[in-house]
Design an enzyme around this catalytic site. Structure first.
Site, short mmCIF file in Angstrom:
data_model
loop_
_atom_site.label_atom_id
_atom_site.label_comp_id
_atom_site.label_asym_id
_atom_site.label_seq_id
_atom_site.Cartn_x
_atom_site.Cartn_y
_atom_site.Cartn_z
N GLU A 253 9.29 1.14 -6.94
CA GLU A 253 9.68 1.98 -5.80
C GLU A 253 11.16 2.33 -5.80
O GLU A 253 12.01 1.50 -6.10
CB GLU A 253 9.33 1.23 -4.52
CG GLU A 253 9.37 2.10 -3.29
CD GLU A 253 8.38 1.59 -2.27
OE1 GLU A 253 7.22 2.04 -2.28
OE2 GLU A 253 8.76 0.72 -1.47
N LYS B 117 13.81 3.18 -3.18
CA LYS B 117 14.09 3.24 -1.74
C LYS B 117 15.49 2.72 -1.44
O LYS B 117 15.90 1.70 -1.98
CB LYS B 117 13.03 2.51 -0.92
CG LYS B 117 12.98 1.02 -1.00
CD LYS B 117 11.96 0.47 0.00
CE LYS B 117 11.56 -0.95 -0.39
NZ LYS B 117 10.45 -1.47 0.34
N LYS C 256 5.75 8.18 -0.74
CA LYS C 256 5.59 7.11 0.24
C LYS C 256 6.20 7.62 1.54
O LYS C 256 7.41 7.79 1.66
CB LYS C 256 6.33 5.89 -0.30
CG LYS C 256 6.03 4.61 0.41
CD LYS C 256 4.93 3.84 -0.29
CE LYS C 256 4.70 2.47 0.30
NZ LYS C 256 5.80 1.53 0.06
N GLU D 202 -3.70 2.73 2.37
CA GLU D 202 -3.10 1.42 2.66
C GLU D 202 -3.80 0.75 3.84
O GLU D 202 -3.99 1.34 4.89
CB GLU D 202 -1.62 1.59 2.98
CG GLU D 202 -0.94 0.27 3.27
CD GLU D 202 0.56 0.40 3.40
OE1 GLU D 202 1.19 0.88 2.44
OE2 GLU D 202 1.09 0.05 4.47
N ASN E 212 -1.40 -4.11 2.06
CA ASN E 212 0.01 -4.41 2.27
C ASN E 212 0.17 -5.86 2.71
O ASN E 212 -0.40 -6.26 3.71
CB ASN E 212 0.59 -3.45 3.33
CG ASN E 212 2.10 -3.41 3.28
OD1 ASN E 212 2.72 -4.32 2.74
ND2 ASN E 212 2.69 -2.36 3.82
N GLU F 137 0.40 -4.62 -2.49
CA GLU F 137 1.68 -3.98 -2.13
C GLU F 137 2.58 -4.95 -1.37
O GLU F 137 2.09 -5.71 -0.54
CB GLU F 137 1.43 -2.81 -1.17
CG GLU F 137 0.55 -1.70 -1.66
CD GLU F 137 0.29 -0.72 -0.52
OE1 GLU F 137 1.18 -0.45 0.28
OE2 GLU F 137 -0.85 -0.25 -0.44
N SER F 138 3.85 -4.84 -1.61
CA SER F 138 4.93 -5.48 -0.84
C SER F 138 5.06 -6.99 -1.03
O SER F 138 4.08 -7.70 -1.23
CB SER F 138 4.77 -5.25 0.67
OG SER F 138 4.65 -3.91 0.95
#
Ligand SMILES: O=C(O)c1ccccc1NCC(=O)[C@H](O)[C@H](O)COP(=O)(O)O
Length: 471
Positions: A57, A59, A119, A168, A189, A219-220
């Protein structure tokens, strides 16, 4: 709750967009989709590739972490992700809390070859059309901010534009809704957006609820190799990693840590024709140097090759590349120039391969110009010691710079090298997918048709930093 605030902001921006030129955006996006092959879905294709696939990602900030990157050279970061072997790049475009921008996505999509996930907090169709125009290959749809009707409609709209939709979720109920809406990719997530807490067991727990043919992404909150190992034990092999990748100084090393591989790949640099090239190789120390004795801008005479090979560091093995040459000539040249390997790059049959092996006493690599897995299958029974998978280009033998799909390697049942359009941008991912014993690079380390010292060094260093080759 932050998610409500983010969705509210997204609705406001979508309204502005719609009022400014909703119709124009829709028409332009549909026109672009019609221009392309909308059935290709590169985001999904990359996540279906063999092994561990990581979406990295881009960001600048997040509501939970604040500023993640003071210095934010987003194009450089995206290029580093591509070189490091990312399966795709996720670009935050939400402006207020993630300090993202559609412009970042637009520029990144032009700078890299791998697919881009937009995203953002998509709450309106106009944002999906806009994503297409920005150059995204996929969009994120968050179940908890959409109704069932919106989810189904948005997935359908995205599909019609050739965009994949990553749906998601965070709970059992959301997974059920995603499946009913027709999700082909479901993400869980691990971060709870109500209080930003991370529960790395969530994706592993919910994974079993997702149908087998649906792609699954954790994710995450993934920070280290041990996190990945836990997911792998639960059968998950696709990941979206943000902060840990953003904070990593060396993206290639960090991705290698996540993927956790043993160095196993050797490297051949092909098309060596000048004394300077030998200096470059003696400096970079690849495993093999290729000398072409066939019609080519890189052709060397046997005398020239003998001189060059005598200057080559003894740790680098000389490979002679021949196209439909007689066995006698191959044997003479091999002896005169002290070749270590014979590469047959023409229409040589099993009998010729056998003869060359016998006459020279050297290992023989047979090049196959593969346009599909079917082109490879018959060669699994050949007497060659290894196959060299190269791109199929009409009227050309090799050194074309054209890429081969690394997934074709599934068809190989012998030791093999992967060649064809390999360069610093694509070599790591291709080697991870195909798992060859060696990669072969030629035009990808040239500038204006000449071998380029920096490019050779960059490829060799990248293979080491990526954990693929011993450094
Ligand atoms: O490189 C050439 O010009 C060539 C000409 C005729 C037969 C074979 C040739 N090259 C053989 C190789 O092993 C190349 O490294 C391989 O084709 C990959 O080339 P590239 O796509 O440029 O990396």
């Amino acid at each position: 709750m932050i998610l409500d605030t983010l969705a509210k902001g997204a609705r406001r921006r979508a309204r502005v967009l719609e009022e400014a030129d909703g119709e124009g955006i829709r028409e332009a996006a549909i026109a672009r989709a019609l221009d392309e092959d909308v059935h290709d879905f590169p985001f999904e294709r990359n996540l279906r590739a063999e092994g561990v696939n990581i979406i990295c990602e881009v960001k600048k900030a997040s509501p939970s972490k604040g500023i993640i990157a003071d210095h934010f050279p987003y194009l450089e970061i995206a290029r580093d992700y591509e070189r490091a072997g990312a399966a795709a790049i996720s670009v935050l475009t939400e402006p207020d809390y993630f300090l993202g921008s559609g412009l970042y996505l637009k520029k990144i999509s032009r700078a890299v070859q791998i697919p881009i996930l937009r995203k953002d907090f998509i709450v309106s169709e106009v944002q999906i059309y806009e994503s297409k125009l920005l150059g995204a290959s996929a969009i994120l749809l968050i179940v908890s901010i959409l109704t069932d009707e919106e989810l189904t409609r948005f997935i359908r709209t995205a599909k019609g534009l050739g965009l994949s939709a990553l749906i998601e979720t965070r709970t059992e109920e959301e997974i059920r809704r995603a499946v009913l809406a027709g999700a082909r990719i479901i993400g869980v997530n691990n971060r709870d957006l109500r209080d930003f807490s991370i529960d790395n067991t969530r994706a592993a727990r919910l994974h079993s609820l997702v149908p087998e043919d649906t792609l699954f992404i954790a994710e995450s909150g993934i920070q280290k190799r041990e996190d990945i190992e836990e997911f792998l034990a639960a059968g998950i092999r696709n990941f979206l990693i943000g902060e840990a990748m953003m904070k990593a100084e060396d993206k290639a090393e960090k991705l290698a840590e996540f993927i956790g591989e043993e160095p196993r790949v050797q490297c051949k640099i092909c098309g060596i024709s000048r004394e300077r090239d030998i200096d470059f190789l003696n400096d970079a120390l690849p495993d093999y140097a290729g000398f072409i004795f066939a019609r080519s801008p890189r052709k060397v005479t046997p005398d020239k090759a003998a001189g060059l090979i005598s200057l080559l560091d003894p740790r680098i093995k000389a490979v002679g590349v021949f196209v439909n040459e007689t066995t006698e000539t191959i044997a003479d040249i091999a002896k005169k120039t002290h070749l270590s390997v014979i590469q047959l790059h023409g229409d040589e049959d099993f009998e010729t391969i056998r003869e060359v092996k016998e006459r020279t006493g050297l290992p023989v690599w047979k090049a196959i110009r593969a346009g599909s897995e079917e082109d490879i299958l018959p060669w699994n029974d050949s007497p060659a010691d290894a196959l060299l998978l190269d791109a199929k280009v009409m009227g050309k033998r090799g050194g074309t710079g054209k890429r081969i799909d690394p997934n074709f390697a599934r068809a190989v049942r012998k030791p093999f090298l992967l060649a064809g359009g390999m360069n610093c941008e694509n070599i790591v991912r291709a080697a991870r997918i195909a798992r060859p014993f060696a990669v072969d690079v030629n035009s990808g380390v040239e500038t204006d048709g000449m071998k380029d010292k920096e490019k050779i060094q960059a490829v060799i260093r990248l293979l080491a930093r990526s954990g693929l080759r011993k450094g």
